[in-house]
Design a protein around this motif. Structure first.
Motif, mmCIF file in Angstrom:
data_model
loop_
_atom_site.group_PDB
_atom_site.id
_atom_site.type_symbol
_atom_site.label_atom_id
_atom_site.label_comp_id
_atom_site.label_asym_id
_atom_site.label_seq_id
_atom_site.Cartn_x
_atom_site.Cartn_y
_atom_site.Cartn_z
ATOM 1 N N SER A 116 -8.703 -2.960 8.999
ATOM 2 C CA SER A 116 -8.307 -4.189 8.302
ATOM 3 C C SER A 116 -7.806 -5.236 9.294
ATOM 4 C CB SER A 116 -7.276 -3.891 7.215
ATOM 5 O OG SER A 116 -6.145 -3.237 7.737
ATOM 6 N N THR A 123 -4.182 -1.211 8.963
ATOM 7 C CA THR A 123 -5.072 -0.225 9.593
ATOM 8 C C THR A 123 -5.860 -0.946 10.680
ATOM 9 O OG1 THR A 123 -6.885 -0.724 8.087
ATOM 10 C CG2 THR A 123 -5.410 1.058 7.420
ATOM 11 N N VAL A 125 -6.343 -2.039 -0.291
ATOM 12 C CA VAL A 125 -5.254 -2.729 -0.997
ATOM 13 C C VAL A 125 -5.349 -4.242 -0.778
ATOM 14 C CG1 VAL A 125 -2.737 -3.075 -0.971
ATOM 15 C CG2 VAL A 125 -3.694 -0.757 -1.113
ATOM 16 N N GLY A 176 -1.084 -3.737 3.752
ATOM 17 C CA GLY A 176 -1.755 -2.447 3.581
ATOM 18 C C GLY A 176 -3.117 -2.390 4.233
ATOM 19 N N GLY A 177 -3.836 -1.334 3.911
ATOM 20 C CA GLY A 177 -5.190 -1.155 4.421
ATOM 21 C C GLY A 177 -6.168 -2.080 3.706
ATOM 22 N N GLY A 212 -2.997 3.716 -2.001
ATOM 23 C CA GLY A 212 -3.812 3.271 -0.868
ATOM 24 C C GLY A 212 -5.222 3.813 -0.952
ATOM 25 N N ALA A 228 -7.309 2.007 -4.869
ATOM 26 C CA ALA A 228 -6.794 0.662 -5.165
ATOM 27 C C ALA A 228 -7.876 -0.225 -5.762
ATOM 28 C CB ALA A 228 -6.255 0.022 -3.882
ATOM 29 N N ARG A 255 -2.163 -12.045 4.259
ATOM 30 C CA ARG A 255 -2.531 -10.636 4.446
ATOM 31 C C ARG A 255 -1.793 -10.063 5.652
ATOM 32 N NH1 ARG A 255 -8.355 -11.971 4.785
ATOM 33 N NH2 ARG A 255 -9.112 -12.385 2.679
ATOM 34 N N ASP A 314 0.871 -1.180 0.000
ATOM 35 C CA ASP A 314 0.000 0.000 0.000
ATOM 36 C C ASP A 314 0.911 1.234 0.000
ATOM 37 O OD1 ASP A 314 -1.375 2.233 1.268
ATOM 38 O OD2 ASP A 314 -2.912 0.832 1.967
ATOM 39 N N GLU A 315 0.762 2.059 -1.022
ATOM 40 C CA GLU A 315 1.655 3.214 -1.167
ATOM 41 C C GLU A 315 1.570 4.176 0.028
ATOM 42 O OE1 GLU A 315 0.776 5.399 -4.727
ATOM 43 O OE2 GLU A 315 2.859 6.016 -4.950
#
Ligand SMILES: NC(=O)c1ccc[n+]([C@@H]2O[C@H](COP(=O)([O-])OP(=O)(O)OC[C@H]3O[C@@H](n4cnc5c(N)ncnc54)[C@H](O)[C@@H]3O)[C@@H](O)[C@H]2O)c1
Ligand SMILES: [Zn+2]
Length: 390
Positions: free
Chosen positions: A148, A145, A122, A118-119, A85, A89, A141, A50-51
Motif C-alpha cells: 500500500s 503495508t 482497508v 491500514g493495508g 484487515g 474489508a 491515506r 485496520d484491525e
C-alpha cells in the motif's frame, strides 16, 4: 439543432510524504496538512483503522488523542471505525455503511477528513466510503503495508468487491494526501513484508531498468528484512507510479488499457481462485512471471532477461507456481477457468482486450490478442520449474 460544447479542465495535486513516527508530538506533517486546509477553525477528523494493524499498534489511538490535544486544529471524532484487515474489508459492504453511519452521526461534511490507516484493502474500502459520503469527503491515506505504501495507497482508485468480482464497486478519487510512515512496516508478517516487492518489480520492468538492477542486487537482503533497501524500493516505486498517473494522459483509465496492471489479469483471477489465500502481491509475482514467460516464448524478450526476471522473484522468496494457475486451462470460457481472467480483465474497463507484455527489461508493450496455447505452455513450464528450481 443547437449544442453546447464546454471544456472543463480539472487538475489535482496531492502530496505523498515519507516519514517515521507520524503521530509523535514533534512530527507536524499531519497537523500542518489539516491546518493548511482550515481557515483557522478546527476541522473534524474521523479515523478508520485496520484491525490487523491495530492489534500490533494498540496504543495508536492514545497517541492520536495526545497528538490532537497538542494540535487543536484537529477536532478528533473519538469513535474510530475499526475494520477487519485484508480482503475481508472489501467483501462486506456493511463496513462501508458503518463508515457512512459515523459520518452521518458526527456530522462530517466535505471540509472534514477521513484518515484511513491500514493495508491496501482497508484503504480501498475506507476510500470508497469517503468518496461516496456527501459525494466526497477529504481522504488522507496512511498506508501500513509495503504494497500500500508503494502502490495501492498512492494512486487514485478505491473499491470493494461485489458479485464475486474484485473492485466491482468503486470510484476514481484522488486522495487529499498520502502519509507513508515506515515505522508501521516493522510489525508486518513476513508474507506482507515481501508481497509488495512484486509491484516494484512490475514498475521497474515497465519503466526503469536501473531500478530493476537495484532490485536484483537487493532481492536476497530485502527478503531478510533490509530496511534501508525497502525504504528506497517504496520511494522509487511510489515515484514511478505517481509519474505514470500524472503523465500517461489517462489517470482515470477511460481508455482500454491499464499499463500498470502488467501481470494482473491472471493475478486477480488467482486471488479469486485461491479464495484470497494468496496475497495480492504474491499473486502479482506469479502473474508477472507468467507474462514474462509468455513474452519469452513469443520471442519478445531473450532467455537471459526472462531468467533474470524469474530469479529476482525467487531471490526475494516468492513462490512462482500454485496449482490454480492451471485451473481449467483447457476450458477457457468457463467462468472459473484461469483464462476467464482475460475476459474479466477486459470487462473491468470495457473496450478492446489490452494486455501489457515485455519487449525488454524496462520496456513494456501492449498487445490486443493473446495465444492461449502459448500461455498453456508457459504455465506448464512454470509448474516444471517449481518442481525443479532454476
Ligand atoms: N486501489 C488500488 O489502486 C489498488 C492497487 C493495488 C492493490 N489494491 C488492493 O490492495 C489490497 C492488498 O493490500 P495489501 O497488500 O496492503 O494487503 P492487505 O490490506 O490485504 O493487508 C494484509 C494484512 O496485513 C495486515 N496489516 C496491515 N498493516 C499492518 C501492519 N503495519 N502490521 C501488521 N499487520 C498489518 C492486515 O490487517 C491484513 O491482515 C487488495 O485488496 C488489492 O486489490 C488496490
Ligand atoms: Zn497490483
Amino acid at each position: 439543432m443547437k449544442h453546447i460544447e464546454q471544456n472543463v479542465p480539472v487538475s489535482f495535486t496531492y502530496y505523498v510524504h515519507f516519514t517515521e513516527g507520524l503521530f509523535d508530538r514533534d512530527n507536524t506533517i499531519f497537523a500542518d496538512l489539516i491546518r493548511d486546509a482550515s481557515s483557522g477553525k478546527p476541522l473534524k477528523v474521523l479515523f478508520v483503522l485496520d484491525e490487523g494493524m491495530f492489534s500490533h499498534h494498540n496504543r495508536l489511538m492514545e497517541s492520536i488523542r495526545a497528538y490532537a490535544d497538542e494540535h487543536p486544529v484537529i477536532e478528533l471524532i473519538d469513535e474510530p471505525v475499526i475494520m477487519p484487515g485484508g480482503e475481508a474489508a472489501k467483501n462486506d459492504e456493511y463496513l462501508v455503511q458503518q463508515v457512512h453511519e459515523v459520518v452521518n452521526r458526527a456530522n462530517l461534511d466535505r471540509h472534514a477528513f477521513i484518515t484511513a490507516i491500514g493495508g491496501g484493502a482497508v484503504l480501498d474500502a475506507a476510500g470508497y466510503a469517503a468518496a461516496t459520503a456527501h459525494r466526497g469527503i477529504r481522504l488522507i491515506r496512511v498506508p501500513t503495508t509495503v504494497l500500500s505504501q508503494n502502490d495501492s495507497g498512492v494512486g487514485v482508485k478505491n473499491g470493494i468487491n461485489a458479485f464475486g468480482k474484485k473492485n466491482f464497486l468503486g470510484t476514481f478519487a484522488p486522495p487529499y494526501a498520502v502519509l507513508n510512515d515506515y515505522n508501521f512496516l516493522e510489525t508486518l508478517d513476513h508474507r506482507d513484508w515481501r508481497a509488495g516487492i512484486s509491484e516494484a518489480v512490475k514498475v521497474a520492468l515497465l519503466k526503469d531498468k536501473s531500478f530493476f538492477e537495484f532490485l536484483e542486487q537487493k532481492a536476497l537482503s530485502l527478503d531478510k528484512g533490509d530496511r534501508e533497501a525497502m525504504h528506497h524500493l517504496i520511494y522509487r516505486c511510489a515515484e514511478l507510479h505517481l509519474e505514470h498517473i500524472a503523465t500517461s494522459g489517462d489517470p482515470f483509465e477511460m481508455g482500454s488499457s491499464r499499463p500498470l496492471d502488467f501481470g494482473h489479469w491472471s493475478a486477480h483471477k488467482l486471488e479469486q481462485l485461491t479464495d484470497y489465500e494468496l496475497r495480492h502481491g504474491e499473486a502479482v509475482a506469479i502473474g508477472i512471471a507468467l507474462d514474462a514467460t509468455y513474452s519469452y516464448l513469443k520471442g519478445m524478450i531473450n532467455k537471459e532477461s526472462w531468467q533474470r526476471i524469474l530469479q529476482v522473484f525467487k531471490n526475494a522468496g516468492f513462490t512462482l507456481f500454485v496449482p490454480e494457475l492451471e485451473y481449467k486451462k483447457d476450458e477457457p470460457t468457463v467462468p472459473d477457468s484461469i483464462f476467464y481472467g482475460l475476459e474479466e480483465f477486459r470487462e473491468h474497463l470495457g473496450g478492446e482486450l489490452t494486455i501489457m507484455l515485455l519487449e525488454g527489461i524496462g520496456q513494456g508493450i501492449e498487445v490486443h490478442k493473446v495465444d492461449i496455447d502459448t500461455y498453456r505452455e508457459a504455465m506448464s513450464m512454470m509448474r516444471k520449474m517449481d518442481e525443479q528450481p532454476v
